[in-house]
Design a protein around this motif. Sequence first.
Motif, PDB file in Angstrom:
ATOM      1  N   ARG A  36       0.848  -1.216   0.000  1.00 25.82           N
ATOM      2  CA  ARG A  36       0.000   0.000   0.000  1.00 25.82           C
ATOM      3  C   ARG A  36       0.868   1.245   0.000  1.00 25.82           C
ATOM      4  O   ARG A  36       1.641   1.482   0.938  1.00 25.82           O
ATOM      5  N   PRO A  37       0.747   2.076  -1.022  1.00 28.13           N
ATOM      6  CA  PRO A  37       1.574   3.283  -1.040  1.00 28.13           C
ATOM      7  C   PRO A  37       1.212   4.239   0.105  1.00 28.13           C
ATOM      8  O   PRO A  37       0.105   4.181   0.625  1.00 28.13           O
ATOM      9  N   LYS A  38       2.180   5.091   0.477  1.00 25.33           N
ATOM     10  CA  LYS A  38       1.935   6.132   1.488  1.00 25.33           C
ATOM     11  C   LYS A  38       1.656   7.423   0.740  1.00 25.33           C
ATOM     12  O   LYS A  38       2.464   7.823  -0.104  1.00 25.33           O
ATOM     13  N   VAL A  39       0.534   8.050   1.045  1.00 24.74           N
ATOM     14  CA  VAL A  39       0.196   9.268   0.291  1.00 24.74           C
ATOM     15  C   VAL A  39       0.336  10.487   1.195  1.00 24.74           C
ATOM     16  O   VAL A  39      -0.189  10.498   2.309  1.00 24.74           O
ATOM     17  N   SER A  40       1.060  11.498   0.721  1.00 21.62           N
ATOM     18  CA  SER A  40       1.124  12.735   1.507  1.00 21.62           C
ATOM     19  C   SER A  40       0.642  13.900   0.653  1.00 21.62           C
ATOM     20  O   SER A  40       0.475  13.781  -0.568  1.00 21.62           O
ATOM     21  N   GLY A  41       0.450  15.017   1.334  1.00 19.41           N
ATOM     22  CA  GLY A  41      -0.243  16.148   0.705  1.00 19.41           C
ATOM     23  C   GLY A  41       0.563  16.912  -0.318  1.00 19.41           C
ATOM     24  O   GLY A  41       0.027  17.381  -1.306  1.00 19.41           O
ATOM     25  N   SER A  42       1.890  17.054  -0.085  1.00 21.85           N
ATOM     26  CA  SER A  42       2.629  17.900  -1.035  1.00 21.85           C
ATOM     27  C   SER A  42       4.096  17.504  -1.062  1.00 21.85           C
ATOM     28  O   SER A  42       4.584  16.754  -0.224  1.00 21.85           O
ATOM     29  N   PHE A  43       4.813  18.062  -2.017  1.00 26.60           N
ATOM     30  CA  PHE A  43       6.233  17.761  -2.153  1.00 26.60           C
ATOM     31  C   PHE A  43       7.077  18.456  -1.078  1.00 26.60           C
ATOM     32  O   PHE A  43       8.169  18.033  -0.786  1.00 26.60           O
ATOM     33  N   GLY A  44       6.608  19.577  -0.564  1.00 27.82           N
ATOM     34  CA  GLY A  44       7.464  20.392   0.302  1.00 27.82           C
ATOM     35  C   GLY A  44       8.436  21.187  -0.549  1.00 27.82           C
ATOM     36  O   GLY A  44       8.140  21.531  -1.688  1.00 27.82           O
ATOM     37  N   PHE A  56       5.625   2.764  -1.079  1.00 30.02           N
ATOM     38  CA  PHE A  56       6.083   3.773  -2.027  1.00 30.02           C
ATOM     39  C   PHE A  56       5.445   5.120  -1.654  1.00 30.02           C
ATOM     40  O   PHE A  56       4.259   5.186  -1.341  1.00 30.02           O
ATOM     41  N   ASP A  57       6.242   6.180  -1.698  1.00 30.46           N
ATOM     42  CA  ASP A  57       5.735   7.507  -1.324  1.00 30.46           C
ATOM     43  C   ASP A  57       5.105   8.212  -2.505  1.00 30.46           C
ATOM     44  O   ASP A  57       5.756   8.441  -3.522  1.00 30.46           O
ATOM     45  N   LEU A  58       3.843   8.551  -2.334  1.00 30.19           N
ATOM     46  CA  LEU A  58       3.128   9.291  -3.377  1.00 30.19           C
ATOM     47  C   LEU A  58       2.737  10.666  -2.843  1.00 30.19           C
ATOM     48  O   LEU A  58       2.643  10.871  -1.627  1.00 30.19           O
ATOM     49  N   VAL A  59       2.453  11.546  -3.772  1.00 27.73           N
ATOM     50  CA  VAL A  59       2.015  12.899  -3.421  1.00 27.73           C
ATOM     51  C   VAL A  59       0.695  13.156  -4.121  1.00 27.73           C
ATOM     52  O   VAL A  59       0.506  12.723  -5.261  1.00 27.73           O
ATOM     53  N   ARG A  60      -0.209  13.870  -3.417  1.00 30.36           N
ATOM     54  CA  ARG A  60      -1.491  14.188  -4.066  1.00 30.36           C
ATOM     55  C   ARG A  60      -1.306  15.286  -5.108  1.00 30.36           C
ATOM     56  O   ARG A  60      -0.581  16.262  -4.877  1.00 30.36           O
ATOM     57  N   GLY A  61      -1.961  15.121  -6.244  1.00 35.97           N
ATOM     58  CA  GLY A  61      -1.878  16.138  -7.283  1.00 35.97           C
ATOM     59  C   GLY A  61      -2.531  17.437  -6.838  1.00 35.97           C
ATOM     60  O   GLY A  61      -3.350  17.453  -5.918  1.00 35.97           O
TER      61      GLY A  61
END
Length: 480
Positions: A114-122, A242-247
């Motif tokens: 399950r990928p880990k989703v975060s809000g932004s790239f920073g 896997f680290d994902l970012v929200r569009g």
Amino acid sequence: MVFEDLHEYLDFLGKNKDLVRIEDSVDPDLELTYLLSEEERVGKGRALLFQNVEGSEIPCVGNLFSTGEKMNAVLGGDAIEVGRRMKNLVRVPDNTESMISRGMEMLKELGGIRPKVSGSFGSSHHTLEKVDLDRYPIPRTWPMDAGRYITMPLVITRDPVTGQKNMGMYRMQVLDSETTGMHWQIHKGGAGHAAESRGRKEPMDVAVVLGSDPLSIFSSVAPLPDGIDEFSFRGLLAKKRFDLVRGDTVDLEYPKNSEIVLEGYVDPQETRMEGPFGDHTGYYSLEEEFPVFHIRKIIEKKNPIYPTTIVGKLWHEDVVMGKAIERIFLPLIQLQIPEVVDINTMEESVFHNMVVVSIKKRYPGQAKKVMFALWGLGQLMFSKIIVVVDDNIDIHDRKQVIWALSTRIDPQRDVFVVPGTVTDSLDHPSMLFNYGSKLGIDATRKGESEGYNRKWPDVLEMDDEVRKTVADKGKKLGLW
Ligand SMILES: Cc1cc2nc3c(=O)[nH]c(=O)nc-3n(C[C@H](O)[C@H](O)[C@H](O)COP(=O)(O)O)c2cc1C
């Protein structure tokens, strides 16, 4: 080792002397890709990092997967081993096995799924003030190509009905600085999502990643069954979430390690002519209508690297990726068609055009049963010719295959054509685009149960004992 991003992979290649940094100026029009091509053709196959591409400030890298060694490094081991892992994952435990230890094993294996989703790239990335594809070193590959093509994009979409995600590699012809073609062929995941979007008022969100870690790039090419998305597959291979970012302007997630992200949309009603393009087959694919990708926003990492690839003739890196896929997926094919001993999707036939399969034959008509099963299995639907042989043929030895083909078939009985079938979009000779026929060749040994009333001849084999005596004698006589 799992490479965290493209930069880490290039550092690794550099340390292994498998990367050449080219500081001289290089023309992206034909010259850059032909340098990559020649590097592969002469058998060196090092990755080339072009640091000074005319007309762009951004470096371009190619040949990321051009040798078996690189492919193994990306996969963290041999593709056959990866395939065995995949097969073990879906194996039903037998009754001698402790359920607890099997459960623990599964937990360890599935931990990364399950990928880990975060809000932004920073602060690692920034948005460009203006959408401008012309800033990238996008090459033109072959003289009659219709223009410049993005050849290694990771195209991310979501099924508007089920929410299922997909990431596929589909080439994108640059139409202007904000627009490209979207060459997802009709059978592929992205095209399926677009078909579901048809009739909706809103266009479909699409995110395109140019440059990510090599395992993600490889995952985008893998022919996964519907229902398994490429991010989960990547996590499974890496055994790490896997680290994902929200569009931002798209309702999609994409890799946090992306070099460049294009956020935009495809209107499923809109198509434009795409091509010609020098393709995997060694021919130019003709012009056809394909959807159009409109870019709303571009996000870039600091010091991004643009990846490219060249397809066209036998020695290119799509061959290396194709072979890895064949080895990884063989155990999964065997799970569904257990009599399959081995499979050879041959590079000379552009992989799926001619597939040779060896089987352990037990009953009449089994070779045909295997052919139809393969034609119904995922992207093996594209196999135009399937040849089935017995398991005493080494199907990776072309001489043995030709021998079996010429000595084990009666054409009237063993060769058949299936009309009106799916074809690969790249099948140039079929009468219609995406629609044609299949050829099956049953080169297995025939028995009485298949109406063969003559005696099937035995294959010449020397006795084991004589073989051993002769080997010893040959040594003694100084012959071999
Ligand atoms: C270098 C390269 C370029 C490719 N270009 C395309 C393409 O333009 N269109 C396409 O449909 N498939 C293309 N493919 C094949 C797909 O990436 C592959 O079939 C993949 O499994 C599709 O994934 P999907 O089933 O999730 O759509 C390409 C593959 C490689 C290695």
